[in-house]
Design an enzyme around this catalytic site. Structure first.
Site, PDB file in Angstrom:
ATOM      1  N   ASP A 349       0.830  -1.203   0.000  1.00  0.00           N
ATOM      2  CA  ASP A 349       0.000   0.000   0.000  1.00  0.00           C
ATOM      3  C   ASP A 349       0.861   1.248   0.000  1.00  0.00           C
ATOM      4  O   ASP A 349       0.575   2.227  -0.679  1.00  0.00           O
ATOM      5  CB  ASP A 349      -0.932  -0.010   1.208  1.00  0.00           C
ATOM      6  CG  ASP A 349      -0.180  -0.110   2.534  1.00  0.00           C
ATOM      7  OD1 ASP A 349       0.875  -0.759   2.567  1.00  0.00           O
ATOM      8  OD2 ASP A 349      -0.652   0.449   3.543  1.00  0.00           O
ATOM      9  N   ARG A 353       5.517   4.311   6.109  1.00  0.00           N
ATOM     10  CA  ARG A 353       5.076   4.327   7.494  1.00  0.00           C
ATOM     11  C   ARG A 353       5.127   2.910   8.085  1.00  0.00           C
ATOM     12  O   ARG A 353       5.620   1.966   7.471  1.00  0.00           O
ATOM     13  CB  ARG A 353       3.675   4.931   7.596  1.00  0.00           C
ATOM     14  CG  ARG A 353       2.567   4.104   6.976  1.00  0.00           C
ATOM     15  CD  ARG A 353       1.222   4.800   7.140  1.00  0.00           C
ATOM     16  NE  ARG A 353       0.139   4.062   6.528  1.00  0.00           N
ATOM     17  CZ  ARG A 353      -0.757   4.597   5.719  1.00  0.00           C
ATOM     18  NH1 ARG A 353      -0.680   5.871   5.380  1.00  0.00           N
ATOM     19  NH2 ARG A 353      -1.740   3.858   5.225  1.00  0.00           N
ATOM     20  N   ASP A 354       4.571   2.778   9.269  1.00  0.00           N
ATOM     21  CA  ASP A 354       4.575   1.485   9.965  1.00  0.00           C
ATOM     22  C   ASP A 354       3.441   0.613   9.436  1.00  0.00           C
ATOM     23  O   ASP A 354       2.512   0.257  10.155  1.00  0.00           O
ATOM     24  CB  ASP A 354       4.451   1.694  11.476  1.00  0.00           C
ATOM     25  CG  ASP A 354       3.247   2.545  11.860  1.00  0.00           C
ATOM     26  OD1 ASP A 354       2.524   3.007  10.950  1.00  0.00           O
ATOM     27  OD2 ASP A 354       3.020   2.747  13.072  1.00  0.00           O
ATOM     28  N   GLU A 355       3.545   0.254   8.139  1.00  0.00           N
ATOM     29  CA  GLU A 355       2.517  -0.569   7.505  1.00  0.00           C
ATOM     30  C   GLU A 355       3.169  -1.375   6.379  1.00  0.00           C
ATOM     31  O   GLU A 355       3.570  -2.498   6.573  1.00  0.00           O
ATOM     32  CB  GLU A 355       1.377   0.314   6.986  1.00  0.00           C
ATOM     33  CG  GLU A 355       0.116  -0.470   6.664  1.00  0.00           C
ATOM     34  CD  GLU A 355      -1.111   0.430   6.581  1.00  0.00           C
ATOM     35  OE1 GLU A 355      -2.139  -0.054   6.097  1.00  0.00           O
ATOM     36  OE2 GLU A 355      -1.038   1.588   7.006  1.00  0.00           O
ATOM     37  N   ASP A 362      -5.794  -2.517  -2.991  1.00  0.00           N
ATOM     38  CA  ASP A 362      -4.966  -1.621  -3.786  1.00  0.00           C
ATOM     39  C   ASP A 362      -4.575  -2.260  -5.107  1.00  0.00           C
ATOM     40  O   ASP A 362      -4.697  -1.649  -6.180  1.00  0.00           O
ATOM     41  CB  ASP A 362      -3.709  -1.240  -2.999  1.00  0.00           C
ATOM     42  CG  ASP A 362      -4.021  -0.517  -1.699  1.00  0.00           C
ATOM     43  OD1 ASP A 362      -4.766  -1.080  -0.875  1.00  0.00           O
ATOM     44  OD2 ASP A 362      -3.517   0.603  -1.505  1.00  0.00           O
ATOM     45  N   TRP A 428     -11.306  -5.877  -2.102  1.00  0.00           N
ATOM     46  CA  TRP A 428     -10.103  -6.442  -1.498  1.00  0.00           C
ATOM     47  C   TRP A 428     -10.027  -7.948  -1.792  1.00  0.00           C
ATOM     48  O   TRP A 428      -9.069  -8.417  -2.401  1.00  0.00           O
ATOM     49  CB  TRP A 428     -10.100  -6.147   0.007  1.00  0.00           C
ATOM     50  CG  TRP A 428      -9.589  -4.772   0.326  1.00  0.00           C
ATOM     51  CD1 TRP A 428      -8.399  -4.465   0.932  1.00  0.00           C
ATOM     52  CD2 TRP A 428     -10.222  -3.509   0.058  1.00  0.00           C
ATOM     53  NE1 TRP A 428      -8.253  -3.094   1.043  1.00  0.00           N
ATOM     54  CE2 TRP A 428      -9.364  -2.480   0.514  1.00  0.00           C
ATOM     55  CE3 TRP A 428     -11.431  -3.146  -0.534  1.00  0.00           C
ATOM     56  CZ2 TRP A 428      -9.664  -1.119   0.403  1.00  0.00           C
ATOM     57  CZ3 TRP A 428     -11.745  -1.785  -0.643  1.00  0.00           C
ATOM     58  CH2 TRP A 428     -10.873  -0.801  -0.188  1.00  0.00           C
ATOM     59  N   GLU A 639      -2.248   8.827  -1.169  1.00  0.00           N
ATOM     60  CA  GLU A 639      -3.270   7.938  -0.609  1.00  0.00           C
ATOM     61  C   GLU A 639      -4.626   8.629  -0.534  1.00  0.00           C
ATOM     62  O   GLU A 639      -5.651   8.036  -0.860  1.00  0.00           O
ATOM     63  CB  GLU A 639      -2.856   7.489   0.793  1.00  0.00           C
ATOM     64  CG  GLU A 639      -3.852   6.592   1.478  1.00  0.00           C
ATOM     65  CD  GLU A 639      -3.377   6.124   2.837  1.00  0.00           C
ATOM     66  OE1 GLU A 639      -3.892   5.090   3.308  1.00  0.00           O
ATOM     67  OE2 GLU A 639      -2.486   6.767   3.433  1.00  0.00           O
ATOM     68  N   HIS A 660       0.908   6.094  -2.747  1.00  0.00           N
ATOM     69  CA  HIS A 660      -0.106   5.036  -2.804  1.00  0.00           C
ATOM     70  C   HIS A 660      -0.570   4.951  -4.255  1.00  0.00           C
ATOM     71  O   HIS A 660      -1.113   5.921  -4.768  1.00  0.00           O
ATOM     72  CB  HIS A 660      -1.310   5.432  -1.934  1.00  0.00           C
ATOM     73  CG  HIS A 660      -1.493   4.637  -0.695  1.00  0.00           C
ATOM     74  ND1 HIS A 660      -0.661   4.739   0.379  1.00  0.00           N
ATOM     75  CD2 HIS A 660      -2.444   3.739  -0.341  1.00  0.00           C
ATOM     76  CE1 HIS A 660      -1.102   3.943   1.345  1.00  0.00           C
ATOM     77  NE2 HIS A 660      -2.186   3.311   0.927  1.00  0.00           N
TER      78      HIS A 660
END
Length: 763
Positions: A349, A353-355, A362, A428, A639, A660
């Site tokens: 995605d 960041r913390d992902e 996506d 998704w 995003e 994104h």
């Protein structure tokens, strides 16, 4: 499958999470010259391998991230040239380990080591001699382990390297060090070992700084001019023990580094100088950034001291596009850079960041665009194997993210997620069907459908079990039209489009595509899935479409999906097209769609005769729009439509990324409709050339390295609407040219020049 004799080994001490492993062995004598040497290698963690002091390959972050419970990929390298000319000399095989995805932080809850507590390496070197003798060197308990110069490493937080601890002696024969210890055998199911299907991650480009300056707060900032993914290579010399710190971010806010969107990710690399001329390159991490803040630099920082190293899965660029509007060209470039940054072993995605997770929604939205821009067939075929593996363990459910680390997060901390218990969710989970179908259309390679047919059918059958008695998919949690721009920053679920409408029409599309796949492959399930599609169509129209053709929730997205997916009959399609155009105009041709509707809204307008509205939507520059971020200096797709507000402040929502790719799915429409190139048969074995000029554009062109060879289309419009069209088709490929207001024309391979006329109002 190779005949494995290696075992997984782990160091007896962890050595700051970045241990070195080595094995020195003499080559067998009396067998003549070495004619071939092959290394098979993988790790729990990430690895870099060396043979006789030289890197085995130029890859980084191998073996990447897969669903480790069922698939641990290994690399195969021809290392013959690294053994040298002396067949009697000792061989030193070295492996450096880092935490990577296996043991590093994953997700936004601060947890780590979801797949295991220990790092480990698994390697098997086969050396073949002139007389046919084969000597095998494997990871086993005879190896030793020791410390490296890396003091800390994490994909989210960065890497710390102490150059005073660097010593390459471990890669040379005769190395002895009392700090080194033994190894022990780890746990590895050999049945999980599988070769790569997709490409490895490599350094693919280097970017120099465009500016170095001092911020109002007195901090040294560096701009690389492009939001990218990778790390900084640093050339520096200063007193031994000096610490240089680099922090990375995508944007500036109030003329300082904008780090809030990173959430808990530190994105910071720390280098301790040796006193000599040092070169640092933190290859056990990666960052998404355009800007860097430098602290502790000895003396004056010069632009040539820093180089941004771009890393990505190695993908061949295949599709190009440009037109007379430079803002649209930048939008296209932003989608390209977003693909490069997020196609890092897993289609993620975001990269900063913390992902950085493989969110299925996506890629469901973006695959047609990605498959034109790059050759992604093997990259996504590899990822789809993880989709299927996760499904098998979840009764056919396609997870929100693949690899599904969220299930491990929840197993450890049941309260860690703000989402309800996961189950299939529209868009998704539809990735299990939409992604392989898009690859089939782009490349004409049946393997992806053959490989994924079980996964595709399992998804639809799972959704069948979730339907309400009315036949609608209006049960359970749905992301719906995620990030509809009217939703509040703190609650991106609050879209205008009814989630049941979105989910039900998505089921119709997936069931239809699975039926088409069954027919293509000769499977007997075709009739079942056609019946599912027809039942879903009937339920959709009965419950969601009123007598005037209005669709429940009366939102842009519900009309766009209903039109694009073909769930309506001709009369209702026309009504939906009129209402869609009305809503788009009432919205001032600003975007009113999120992840679900955005990939399809321009197509829906186009096919229902509202091309002028599609162009007005594309070319809108005010927020929310595709071009608003471009006017704000974006170099990747955001995003949120307003990730940065017009005053230069960052969106107040907790979840804000500036890289994104999902909302960049409009580039597929640029290729097919603006430039006018689409496949009439899968893989462009036969092509449709149908440019539809509008929006005041005076020219556009596109090219594609198709599976059959290069295809190119370019057009220009003169004053008065005279259209000039040039088409190039490769040998063996035919096509249809469809110009506005004219009969279709058949063309064959070669170069063609054609003319036509465009309505003056469109140019």
């Amino acid at each position: 499958m190779p005949d494995w004799s290696a075992v997984l080994i782990s160091p007896d001490e962890d050595f700051d999470g970045a241990p070195l492993l080595r094995r020195e062995v003499a080559l067998d004598e009396g067998h003549g010259a070495v004619v071939r040497a092959t290394l098979l290698i993988t790790a729990q963690g990430v690895f870099e391998a060396f043979l006789n002091g030289r890197p085995v390959a130029d890859e980084v972050l191998s073996p990447g991230w897969s669903s480790y419970e069922w698939r641990l990929r290994y690399r195969e390298h021809d290392v013959t040239a690294l053994l040298g000319d002396d067949p009697t000399g000792p061989v030193v095989l070295g492996i450096a380990l880092g935490n990577g995805w296996f043991r590093g932080r994953l997700g936004w809850n601060g947890g780590r080591a979801y797949y295991g507590d220990e790092l480990g390496a698994f390697a098997q070197l086969a050396v073949e001699f002139a007389d046919g003798h084969v000597q095998t060197v494997v990871t086993d308990r005879s190896w030793t382990a020791g410390p490296s110069a890396v003091l800390a490493n994490d994909l989210y937080d960065g890497q710390t390297i102490d150059a005073r601890r660097r010593d390459d002696a471990w890669l040379r024969p005769g190395h002895v060090d009392p700090a080194w210890v033994g190894v022990h055998e780890g746990t590895l199911d050999l049945g999980t070992l599988t070769p790569y299907v997709g490409p490895p991650v490599r350094r693919i480009a280097e970017v120099a700084p465009v500016e170095v300056w001092t911020s109002p707060a007195g901090r040294t900032l560096v701009d690389f001019g492009q939001n990218l993914v990778g790390w900084l290579r640093v050339h520096v010399q200063g007193p031994a023990g000096t610490t240089v710190t680099l922090r990375h971010a995508e944007v500036l806010e109030h003329d300082e580094l904008g780090t809030r969107p990173l959430r808990s990710a530190l994105a910071t690399d720390t280098f301790v100088l040796s006193g000599a001329a040092d070169v640092f390159e933190p290859t056990f991490t990666f960052h998404g950034f355009r800007y860097a803040e430098v602290e502790g630099w000895p003396g004056e920082l010069a632009p040539e001291d820093l180089t941004a190293v771009v890393v990505s899965s190695e993908l061949e660029r295949t599709g190009e596009f440009s037109c007379s509007d430079e803002l649209v060209n930048q939008l296209h470039r932003n989608a390209v850079w977003g693909t490069v940054g997020n196609f890092l072993d897993v289609p993620t995605d975001c990269p900063q960041r913390d992902e950085r997770l493989g969110w299925t929604g996506d890629i469901a939205a973006f695959t047609p665009s990605a498959a034109y821009l790059f050759d992604v067939r093997d990259f996504l075929r590899d990822w789809l194997r993880d989709v299927e593996a996760e499904q098998r363990a979840a009764d056919g459910m396609v997870a929100f993210v693949v690899p599904d680390v969220l299930k491990l997060v929840l197993a450890r901390d049941p309260g860690a997620s703000s989402f309800p218990d996961p189950d299939s969710t529209a868009v998704w989970s539809d990735a299990a069907v939409w992604v392989p179908w898009a690859l089939w259309q782009a490349y004409g390679d049946r393997r992806v459908l053959e490989d994924q047919f079980g996964s595709m059918t399992a998804h639809v059958r799972r959704v069948e079990s979730l339907l309400s008695p009315s036949g609608l998919w209006d049960t359970g949690f749905q992301f719906g039209d995620w990030l509809d721009p009217t939703a509040p920053p703190e609650d991106p679920l609050l879209a205008k489009a009814d989630p049941g409408v979105v989910a039900t029409v998505c089921l119709f599309r997936s069931a239809t595509l699975v039926a088409e796949t069954a027919a293509l492959l000769g499977h007997g399930d075709e009739a079942h899935f056609r019946e599912v599609a027809e039942r879903t169509r009937t339920a959709f129209v009965e419950h969601y479409v009123d007598a005037d053709g209005r669709i429940t929730s009366d939102a842009v997205t519900v009309y766009a999906l209903a039109i694009a997916f073909g769930v309506l009959d001709a009369d209702r399609q026309a009504q939906a097209g009129e209402r869609l155009a009305e809503l788009v105009r009432e919205g001032g041709h600003h975007i009113q769609t999120g992840f679900a509707g955005t990939p399809f809204v321009t197509d829906a307008l186009t096919v229902t005769g509202h091309l002028d509205d599609a162009y007005a939507l594309l070319l809108q520059r005010e927020c929310p729009s595709w071009l608003y971020p471009v006017t704000m200096g974006a170099t990747t797709v955001w995003e949120r439509w307003d990730s940065m507000l017009p005053d230069g402040t960052i969106n107040p929502g907790e979840m804000t990324s500036f890289n994104h790719y999902a909302l960049g799915a409009v580039v597929d429409w640029l290729h097919r409709t603006v430039a006018g190139l689409a496949p009439l048969e899968p893989g462009y074995a036969r092509v449709l050339v149908a440019p539809q000029p509008g929006g005041g554009l005076t020219w556009a062109k596109t090219s594609l390295r198709s599976p059959h060879g290069p295809v190119a289309v370019s057009w220009s419009v003169a004053d008065g609407g005279a259209l000039e069209l040039d088409v190039t088709l490769p040998e063996g490929v035919s096509g249809v040219v469809r110009l506005p207001g004219e009969q279709d024309r058949e063309i064959g391979s070669g170069t063609h020049h054609l003319t036509g006329q465009v309505a003056a109002a469109l140019v």
